[in-house]
Design an enzyme around this catalytic site. Structure first.
Site, mmCIF file in Angstrom:
data_model
loop_
_atom_site.group_PDB
_atom_site.id
_atom_site.type_symbol
_atom_site.label_atom_id
_atom_site.label_comp_id
_atom_site.label_asym_id
_atom_site.label_seq_id
_atom_site.Cartn_x
_atom_site.Cartn_y
_atom_site.Cartn_z
ATOM 1 N N ASP A 110 0.859 -1.174 0.000
ATOM 2 C CA ASP A 110 0.000 0.000 0.000
ATOM 3 C C ASP A 110 0.900 1.230 0.000
ATOM 4 O O ASP A 110 1.889 1.270 0.730
ATOM 5 C CB ASP A 110 -0.843 -0.010 1.278
ATOM 6 C CG ASP A 110 -2.256 0.459 1.066
ATOM 7 O OD1 ASP A 110 -2.417 1.561 0.529
ATOM 8 O OD2 ASP A 110 -3.188 -0.265 1.452
ATOM 9 N N ASP A 212 -3.347 4.787 -2.286
ATOM 10 C CA ASP A 212 -4.509 5.238 -1.522
ATOM 11 C C ASP A 212 -5.117 6.509 -2.127
ATOM 12 O O ASP A 212 -4.381 7.397 -2.576
ATOM 13 C CB ASP A 212 -4.006 5.533 -0.089
ATOM 14 C CG ASP A 212 -5.104 5.589 0.938
ATOM 15 O OD1 ASP A 212 -5.885 4.637 1.026
ATOM 16 O OD2 ASP A 212 -5.171 6.598 1.681
ATOM 17 N N GLU A 277 -6.687 3.463 -5.773
ATOM 18 C CA GLU A 277 -7.991 3.501 -5.119
ATOM 19 C C GLU A 277 -8.721 4.740 -5.623
ATOM 20 O O GLU A 277 -8.270 5.861 -5.413
ATOM 21 C CB GLU A 277 -7.842 3.563 -3.600
ATOM 22 C CG GLU A 277 -9.191 3.447 -2.911
ATOM 23 C CD GLU A 277 -9.211 3.965 -1.476
ATOM 24 O OE1 GLU A 277 -10.081 3.533 -0.720
ATOM 25 O OE2 GLU A 277 -8.361 4.813 -1.119
ATOM 26 N N HIS A 339 -11.246 -3.596 3.860
ATOM 27 C CA HIS A 339 -11.152 -3.253 5.282
ATOM 28 C C HIS A 339 -11.958 -2.002 5.628
ATOM 29 O O HIS A 339 -11.919 -1.547 6.765
ATOM 30 C CB HIS A 339 -9.680 -3.035 5.643
ATOM 31 C CG HIS A 339 -9.083 -1.887 4.868
ATOM 32 N ND1 HIS A 339 -8.911 -1.924 3.503
ATOM 33 C CD2 HIS A 339 -8.664 -0.665 5.253
ATOM 34 C CE1 HIS A 339 -8.413 -0.779 3.096
ATOM 35 N NE2 HIS A 339 -8.247 0.009 4.139
ATOM 36 N N ASP A 340 -12.652 -1.420 4.629
ATOM 37 C CA ASP A 340 -13.356 -0.150 4.855
ATOM 38 C C ASP A 340 -14.871 -0.272 4.872
ATOM 39 O O ASP A 340 -15.552 0.647 5.344
ATOM 40 C CB ASP A 340 -12.987 0.851 3.746
ATOM 41 C CG ASP A 340 -11.579 1.396 3.897
ATOM 42 O OD1 ASP A 340 -11.089 1.472 5.037
ATOM 43 O OD2 ASP A 340 -10.965 1.735 2.868
HETATM 44 C C1 NOJ Z 1 -8.551 4.624 2.143
HETATM 45 C C2 NOJ Z 1 -8.162 3.504 3.042
HETATM 46 O O1 NOJ Z 1 -8.568 2.287 2.482
HETATM 47 C C3 NOJ Z 1 -8.797 3.780 4.390
HETATM 48 O O2 NOJ Z 1 -8.675 2.688 5.261
HETATM 49 C C4 NOJ Z 1 -8.178 5.025 4.957
HETATM 50 O O3 NOJ Z 1 -8.808 5.353 6.173
HETATM 51 C C5 NOJ Z 1 -8.328 6.200 3.993
HETATM 52 N N1 NOJ Z 1 -7.991 5.849 2.646
HETATM 53 C C6 NOJ Z 1 -7.412 7.323 4.395
HETATM 54 O O4 NOJ Z 1 -6.093 6.976 4.109
#
Ligand code: NOJ
Length: 564
Positions: A110, A212, A277, A339-340
């Protein structure tokens, strides 16, 4: 005509590995703890590589493993070129890369370039004085005339996106929590520094980056207010961040210039992948733009299967439009869990989670599988004492801890995840819903994943084949994958009622796999009867039986001996 008669014809470029790969997301804190401190680590991941080869994935993406004060659980990085001691050392990472590569697994890290931790030495320097050489590495602004924040921008995680720094008399921007100050990507020194970070890891042999929030890298240079969002419906559960349209605080047109820069860094290392992302809810046209002219992202993460209503019309329409929107040569992606967001088995129910797995692993795309989804893990019920996620602490209902609980390996204490006290509980159903039990069950969702992955590996139609989405048949989403003579039909019943659907073409076919795992080899005539919540892969045509066998549960398959 053969190539020999045309010596000037350049050879076809080799197909990039990520076009054929299935990426498995490891959330390092929760995968496997090797040292008994209750938090997963790199040595633990190494212990479980044989599981991943047994499962049949090709690449691992590790959520951040860098030193971090953990305000956003690793997405607040305080040193980009080190490993947080809780996960191990640089040597552990080197060993993990070598052991993964020895098994044919790629390893993706990441990269979190949009913001650092406020403890990062860059920010410490930047906030030390207005004259510091690193002041302009972050986004500092004077107060508005009323003394308040410079504009109305909001943080994704609740509240304003600006925090006042009394010592230097200015506000700094943070798109997430105040402990995550945004870097200034218009400052060339930031680019140079991040290029060094990328080289640091690429030189160590990693196979690429998942970057990210790429849409968040650049902001409006004039820092204009974001307009209100007329579609926002306030109320419990609503995310106040969506009360504005983020026209100026994110997704600026020149982000594409920046992505081309990222791509050049990656292209200096052939065979490495750049994954981005992209904002949830992005249109297919917006997703397509992030591929540029083949010179931006290799893969733009598409979260639509997590955000669209799980209804046949919406899903079929998306499949067709997405495929059509992408530029030639661009490889689509799908994500059903991470994970989000809520676990797929919680969002759409355990039965439909199997249908989603079939869609993910048979549609034209590079699939991303989140750890534990192959076990059908659901959101854990956690008491307030287990609330760790800053988002949930700031905006009630948005906590992500329930989707980050540890992997369940077996029925032993703490599900084989740790010999210590796990950082989040493993959950009450870990005694039954674990790898050791599910792998022995011929009908389990784990067996389904493994057999889908084997099918995908065994038959190039799933990777090379074109995709034709069929007209909607009630609750059934259907598509045909075609590669030359080879034609495979996937029919997915998103409803709970039995239905009969017409077989495409005249030749009938043979079921290669059903989500219920009990119909392999069944002949299909002019129509196919699908049970409620059932999906089937049907090899079409007279010779449809060939090449469709997949390993069953239990000990069949080349990788079983090494499984821990
Ligand atoms: C996306 C990530 O997947 C998430 O877990 C994170 O909180 C935010 N970006 C901020 O970096």
């Amino acid at each position: 005509m053969s190539r020999r008669t045309h010596p000037a014809t350049p050879p076809a470029p080799p197909r990039p590995w990520w076009h054929d790969a299935v990426v498995y997301q490891v959330y390092p804190r929760s995968f496997q703890d090797a040292d008994g401190d209750g938090v997963g680590d790199l040595a633990g991941i190494a212990l479980r590589l044989d599981y991943l080869t047994w499962l049949g994935v090709n690449a691992i993406w590790l959520s951040p493993i860098y030193p971090s004060p953990l305000v956003d659980f690793g997405y607040d990085v305080s040193d980009y070129t080190a490993v947080d001691p809780v996960y191990g050392t640089l040597d552990d990472l080197g060993r993990l890369i070598a052991e993964a590569h020895a098994r044919g697994l790629r390893l993706i890290l990441d990269l979190v370039p949009s913001h650092t931790s406020d403890r990062h030495p860059w920010f410490q320097a930047s906030r030390s004085s207005r004259d510091d050489p690193k002041r302009d590495w972050y986004l500092w602004r004077d107060p508005a005339p009323d003394g308040g924040p410079p504009n109305n921008w909001l943080s994704h995680f609740g509240g304003r996106a600006w925090t006042w720094d009394a010592a230097t008399g200015q506000f700094y921007l943070h798109s997430f929590v105040p402990e995550q100050p945004d870097l200034n990507w218009r400052n060339p020194e930031v680019l140079d520094a991040m290029a060094g970070v990328m080289r640091f890891w690429l030189d160590r042999g990693i196979d690429g980056f998942r970057v990210d929030v790429i849409h968040n890298l650049l902001k409006d240079e004039a820092f204009r207010d974001d307009p209100p969002n007329p579609d926002f419906v306030p109320g419990p559960g609503a995310n106040p961040y969506h009360s504005l349209r983020h026209l100026h605080s994110s997704d600026q047109p020149d982000v594409h210039r920046l992505l081309r820069w990222f791509r050049r860094q990656i292209d200096a290392y052939p065979g490495r992948v750049l994954i981005g992302e992209v904002e949830y809810g992005s249109s297919v046209e917006r997703l397509a733009r992030f591929y540029g002219d083949g010179d931006e992202l290799h893969l733009a993460l598409n979260f639509s299967l997590m955000t669209l209503p799980w209804e046949s019309a919406a899903i079929a329409d998306h499949l067709a439009r997405y495929d059509a929107a992408l530029p030639p040569g661009a490889c689509p992606t799908f994500v059903v869990g991470n994970h989000d967001r809520a676990r797929v088995a919680t969002r759409i129910g355990p039965a439909q989670a199997r249908v989603a797995a079939m869609l993910l692993l048979t549609a034209r795309n590079t699939p991303f599988v989140y750890q534990g989804d192959e076990l059908g893990m659901r959101n854990a019920e956690l008491g307030p004492e287990h609330q760790r996620d800053p988002w949930g602490l700031r905006v009630p209902g948005h906590g992500r801890d329930p989707v980050r609980t540890p992997m369940r390996w077996d029925a032993s204490g703490h599900a084989g995840f740790t010999t210590g006290e796990p950082w989040l509980p493993v959950g009450d159903d870990a005694g039954t819903e674990n790898v050791a039990r599910l792998r022995e069950d011929e009908r389990s969702i784990l067996t389904l994943h493994r057999r889908l992955l084997a099918l995908r590996r065994a038959d190039a139609v799933f990777t090379l084949g074109r995709q034709r989405v069929l007209p909607l048949a009630g609750d059934v989403v259907g598509y045909v994958r075609e590669d030359g003579e080879r034609r495979v039909w996937v029919a997915l019943n998103l409803g709970s009622r039995e239905v009969e659907v017409e077989t495409p073409g005249a030749g009938g076919g043979t079921i290669a796999l059903s989500t219920a795992l009990d119909r392999e080899g069944e002949a299909v005539g002019r129509s196919l009867r699908l049970r409620g919540d059932e999906g089937c892969v049907v090899v079409l045509g007279r010779n449809s039986g060939r090449g469709t066998s997949t390993p069953r549960a239990g000990r069949a398959g080349p990788h079983d001996r090494g499984w821990p």
